[in-house]
Design an enzyme around this catalytic site. Sequence first.
Site, PDB file in Angstrom:
ATOM      1  N   PHE A  62       0.818  -1.210   0.000  1.00 41.07           N
ATOM      2  CA  PHE A  62       0.000   0.000   0.000  1.00 41.07           C
ATOM      3  C   PHE A  62       0.859   1.271   0.000  1.00 41.07           C
ATOM      4  CE2 PHE A  62      -2.874  -3.289   1.685  1.00 41.07           C
ATOM      5  CZ  PHE A  62      -3.878  -3.195   0.746  1.00 41.07           C
ATOM      6  N   SER A  63       0.599   2.225   0.899  1.00 43.15           N
ATOM      7  CA  SER A  63       1.233   3.544   0.817  1.00 43.15           C
ATOM      8  C   SER A  63       2.741   3.530   1.019  1.00 43.15           C
ATOM      9  CB  SER A  63       0.597   4.505   1.827  1.00 43.15           C
ATOM     10  OG  SER A  63      -0.699   4.861   1.412  1.00 43.15           O
ATOM     11  N   THR A  64       3.269   2.462   1.573  1.00 45.50           N
ATOM     12  CA  THR A  64       4.712   2.317   1.654  1.00 45.50           C
ATOM     13  C   THR A  64       5.338   2.449   0.262  1.00 45.50           C
ATOM     14  OG1 THR A  64       4.437   0.872   3.568  1.00 45.50           O
ATOM     15  CG2 THR A  64       6.547   0.751   2.426  1.00 45.50           C
ATOM     16  N   LYS A  66       4.753   4.623  -1.912  1.00 44.11           N
ATOM     17  CA  LYS A  66       5.072   6.014  -2.259  1.00 44.11           C
ATOM     18  C   LYS A  66       6.524   6.352  -1.946  1.00 44.11           C
ATOM     19  CE  LYS A  66       1.231   7.849  -0.283  1.00 44.11           C
ATOM     20  NZ  LYS A  66       0.128   6.865  -0.377  1.00 44.11           N
TER      21      LYS A  66
END
Length: 404
Positions: A62-64, A66
């Site tokens: 997921f946002s990791t 980014k």
Amino acid sequence: MEGTYAPDFEVVAEAFRSQLKRTDGGAALAIYHRGELVVDLWGGLRTLEGDPWEDDTLAMCFSTTKGVASFALHVQAEAGLVDYDERVATYWPEFAQNGKEDVTVRHVLSHSAGLHRLRSVIETAHHMLDWEHMVDALAAEPPAYEPGTRCGYHALTYGWLVGEIVRRVTDRPLSEVITSSVAAPLGLDGLHLGCPPDQRHRVAPLVPFGMPGPRLPGPVDRIRKEVGKNMGRALSFTRSPVNTRRIVNALIPRGMEDVIAAPEIMDASIPAANGFFTARSLASMYGVLAGGGALGDVRLLSPETVDQIAEKQNDRRDLVLVMPMKWRLGYHRVLGDRGMCPDGFGHFGFGGSGAWADPTRELAVAMVCSRGTGTPVGDARLMRLSRDAIECADRCSQETAARR
């Protein structure tokens, strides 16, 4: 729990062992200190059928993701292909629409471009699987505020914004750039945007997100939705820092659950949400940041570039996440540091995965897992492991100083 750890980091290893006993699915933890891999651990279950987590298991993070997308852009800045203070439209001319003519790369990296909205931009989350549709939609979207004056977590839009800049300056998809410019020089086998077909046997399926909520009768459910919508409007009108409509708009396009659970997610490039990583590979990449741009004999960034990346861009309250995130160029503060790690920066994600670096300590920490719950930016597990890692690193420094 399997793997290895240095005696100086035994406290972290025992904390991780304790967490595995209480966590569904599995997880892996890796830590670099002073350029050395001092923790390389994994455990728990990789599949619902009971297969064990292996040393090369990949987790969707997921946002990791980014943080990895940002690193790929920084490599282009190091090469002179991107200037942080240049207008995005210089590299992506179609972006200069509807008040975005002067949006800079720095605005994008610091979540202050005003482009956090997504639910109101696309009809369905299935559009997220189509790169061209997404970048065209964002190029046409007006900013929610004057860029640079506020910040609001670009929870999903961030990936396409950064990824399209990288694509324009390299003429290659972001997934290829991550592989060739980040993973290959470091010799990493677990740093993918999307998941190559020949690597999918390594993936740990996400543990189910939880039991569905109670099914309400049609009229009752409509009332519930109407109350929620009106509450969001009221919070907007009173300028409350907690704005449910803004949070939902940024994080949950319609049909998001179906897209995340679909097998097509592995074929797509969603640079804010569908990275497939091992903790070891993620920690290696952050080890470059912790080492002033180099890990071992491999240098990807100059110390000057790392200094620019680490510099805080603002202390404002984030419009989406409510709390001040102390945005750097593509990274946020180490959450839960309570002053312990003011120089640390990284990116955590929904489900609990995350990674960060502290160049002043030469410390990099990464954890991946298959749990599908938590906040948009991680949970307490990584925060606790980070605290223990900081204490171990500081103790090493004190003992080294004492020996001198």
